[in-house]
Write a protein that holds these residues in place. Structure first.
Motif, PDB file in Angstrom:
ATOM      1  N   UNK A 214       2.276 -16.802  35.268  1.00 48.51           N
ATOM      2  CA  UNK A 214       3.733 -16.690  35.110  1.00 48.51           C
ATOM      3  C   UNK A 214       4.420 -17.581  35.089  1.00 48.51           C
ATOM      4  N   UNK A 215       4.119 -18.538  35.528  1.00 51.07           N
ATOM      5  CA  UNK A 215       4.675 -19.666  35.628  1.00 51.07           C
ATOM      6  C   UNK A 215       4.767 -20.741  34.704  1.00 51.07           C
ATOM      7  N   UNK A 216       3.877 -20.323  34.236  1.00 54.80           N
ATOM      8  CA  UNK A 216       3.685 -21.319  32.737  1.00 54.80           C
ATOM      9  C   UNK A 216       4.609 -20.483  31.875  1.00 54.80           C
ATOM     10  N   UNK A 217       4.758 -19.248  31.845  1.00 49.49           N
ATOM     11  CA  UNK A 217       5.901 -18.423  30.339  1.00 49.49           C
ATOM     12  C   UNK A 217       4.528 -18.790  29.368  1.00 49.49           C
ATOM     13  N   UNK A 218       3.586 -17.373  29.470  1.00 49.17           N
ATOM     14  CA  UNK A 218       3.317 -17.860  27.599  1.00 49.17           C
ATOM     15  C   UNK A 218       3.224 -16.200  27.371  1.00 49.17           C
ATOM     16  N   UNK A 219       3.577 -15.858  26.434  1.00 47.03           N
ATOM     17  CA  UNK A 219       3.604 -14.527  26.003  1.00 47.03           C
ATOM     18  C   UNK A 219       2.529 -14.457  24.570  1.00 47.03           C
ATOM     19  N   UNK A 220       2.343 -13.163  23.866  1.00 49.14           N
ATOM     20  CA  UNK A 220       2.058 -13.392  22.795  1.00 49.14           C
ATOM     21  C   UNK A 220       1.600 -11.805  21.553  1.00 49.14           C
ATOM     22  N   UNK A 221       2.087 -11.642  20.466  1.00 44.55           N
ATOM     23  CA  UNK A 221       2.432 -10.628  19.618  1.00 44.55           C
ATOM     24  C   UNK A 221       1.136 -10.521  19.098  1.00 44.55           C
ATOM     25  N   UNK A 222       0.625  -9.579  18.428  1.00 42.82           N
ATOM     26  CA  UNK A 222      -0.563  -9.443  17.993  1.00 42.82           C
ATOM     27  C   UNK A 222      -0.190  -8.117  16.551  1.00 42.82           C
ATOM     28  N   UNK A 223      -0.095  -8.382  15.997  1.00 44.88           N
ATOM     29  CA  UNK A 223       0.032  -7.282  14.527  1.00 44.88           C
ATOM     30  C   UNK A 223      -0.505  -8.771  12.541  1.00 44.88           C
ATOM     31  N   UNK A 224      -0.053  -6.984  12.237  1.00 41.23           N
ATOM     32  CA  UNK A 224       0.190  -7.770  10.901  1.00 41.23           C
ATOM     33  C   UNK A 224       0.484  -8.725   9.952  1.00 41.23           C
ATOM     34  N   UNK A 225      -0.475  -9.851   9.209  1.00 40.78           N
ATOM     35  CA  UNK A 225       0.014 -10.996   8.958  1.00 40.78           C
ATOM     36  C   UNK A 225       1.440 -10.904   8.245  1.00 40.78           C
ATOM     37  N   UNK A 226       2.051 -10.145   7.541  1.00 45.83           N
ATOM     38  CA  UNK A 226       3.342 -10.201   7.606  1.00 45.83           C
ATOM     39  C   UNK A 226       4.529  -9.779   8.304  1.00 45.83           C
ATOM     40  N   UNK A 227       4.292  -9.238   9.128  1.00 49.59           N
ATOM     41  CA  UNK A 227       4.676  -9.001  10.759  1.00 49.59           C
ATOM     42  C   UNK A 227       4.752 -10.666  11.342  1.00 49.59           C
ATOM     43  N   UNK A 228       3.589 -10.754  11.617  1.00 56.39           N
ATOM     44  CA  UNK A 228       3.954 -11.996  11.843  1.00 56.39           C
ATOM     45  C   UNK A 228       4.602 -13.365  11.729  1.00 56.39           C
ATOM     46  N   UNK A 229       4.863 -13.433   9.943  1.00 53.60           N
ATOM     47  CA  UNK A 229       5.909 -14.572   9.298  1.00 53.60           C
ATOM     48  C   UNK A 229       6.582 -14.138  10.060  1.00 53.60           C
TER      49      UNK A 229
END
Ligand code: PMP
Length: 351
Positions: A214-229
């Motif tokens: 929690x103290x490092x602050x790392x989150x991520x999203x996964x989805x279609x390449x177009x959405x990520x772009x």
């Protein structure tokens, strides 16, 4: 009011749980992991070459994106990382929720959603959970500007079946559906496999809970390449260097250690189940949490009273003075020993 004040972006900020300074406390109020980060994380921090701090971090966060992609069997173009999932979610709101139609989320849910919506002037409509705090999937089938909900939901801990999530995504092919899986590693089935089938789905996870960072602050999203772009375009229009050098290096170590992850998550799950049994004996009722917290109400003693009594005993839990849930305590799962002390103190408070 002075003239300039008319043009201030006035917001009612999100209020995070307390981070008390004292060390002799049992902290069960912000759903952190009670176990330390993986040994590889500790080692990488000790060996971190501080000379690297002169340089900007890589803006595309490639090392970490690649490590997450490898872990989940994805292509790196399907992964976006940010400063905790709060940052990732805020970027997603900015990127995709620009319709005139309201976005939809439950009435009882992560209390940051309405804050982002208000701040970004996104219209929204809340959909009431049923009397047992379950999300009613049909509520999300009407016209809307996007859908977001956590699975398991917070602060209830209640999990939605994957088939029901798929039905929501299926009914919303023209908008983006975001499943916030901050707590999914504590017993739920991730919606991740659905991203290959549904190009309108984003799955968001975090290193803050199941990976003890929690103290490092790392989150991520996964989805279609177009959405990520599209999310990356917004990120680069806001701040190119979101992730610092240490977060990138330590994040890679955290995701690599599958064995430690499995061990600590199983310990949290076992302690959660033990705690459920004890709470039941003491007259609490609660939904069947699949997260690293339990959202419980007592049959006779008001939650606010218990919250304050526990605080006097140096035990911090979370209390929300909000309609429908003002008689509930959200109790994060600590170590087995911490939970035994908690139950012991709770017995004293109930006398
Ligand atoms: N989503 C939910 C449902 C949460 O409870 C939290 C934790 N406050 C977050 C997202 C954000 O967590 P983080 O920014 O630490 O990844």
């Amino acid at each position: 009011m002075n003239n300039w004040e008319t043009y201030v972006r006035k917001v009612v900020p999100y209020v995070p749980g307390e981070q008390p300074k004292e060390s002799n406390i049992i902290k069960l109020n912000t759903n952190e992991n009670p176990y330390p980060p993986a040994p590889g994380v500790v080692k990488a921090l000790e060996q971190f070459d501080t000379d690297r701090l002169r340089l900007y971090p890589e803006p595309d966060c490639k090392v970490l994106v690649d490590a997450i992609a490898e872990y989940y069997g994805l292509d790196s173009s399907q992964v976006f990382v940010g400063v905790g999932s709060d940052d990732v979610l805020a970027m997603i709101f900015m990127t995709f929720f620009n319709s005139e139609k309201p976005i939809l989320f439950p009435d009882i849910t992560y209390s940051f959603y309405d804050v982002w919506a208000d701040m970004l002037r996104i219209p929204y409509e809340v959909k009431p959970l049923d009397e047992n705090f379950f999300i009613k999937k049909e509520d999300y089938y009407g016209e809307n500007g996007g859908v977001i909900f956590p699975n398991p939901n917070a602060p209830t801990g209640i999990l939605m079946e994957l088939s029901e999530i798929e039905e929501i995504v299926e009914h919303n092919r023209d908008v983006i559906v975001v499943v916030d899986e901050a707590y999914i590693d504590f017993g739920g089935k991730s919606a991740l496999p659905l991203i290959e089938k549904y190009y309108n789905l984003l799955v968001v996870q975090t290193f803050s809970k199941s990976r003890s960072l929690a103290g490092m602050r790392i989150g991520f999203a996964m989805g279609n390449e177009k959405l990520i772009k599209y999310i990356n375009d917004v990120k680069y229009s806001f701040n190119s260097y979101t992730m610092n050098q240490t977060a990138l290096a330590l994040g890679v170590e955290a995701i690599k250690d599958k064995q430690y992850f499995e061990e600590t998550r199983q310990k949290v799950i076992a302690t959660r189940e033990w705690t459920k049994g004890e709470l039941k004996k003491l007259g609490f009722s609660f939904g069947d949490s699949m997260s690293n917290f339990i959202f419980a109400a007592h049959e006779s003693v008001p939650a606010k009273e218990l919250f304050e009594a526990l605080k006097k005993k140096h035990i911090f839990v979370r209390y929300f003075s909000k309609e429908r849930i003002s008689n509930y305590l959200r109790i994060s799962i600590g170590t087995q020993q911490e939970m035994e002390t908690f139950i012991h103190c709770l017995k004293g408070c109930l006398k």
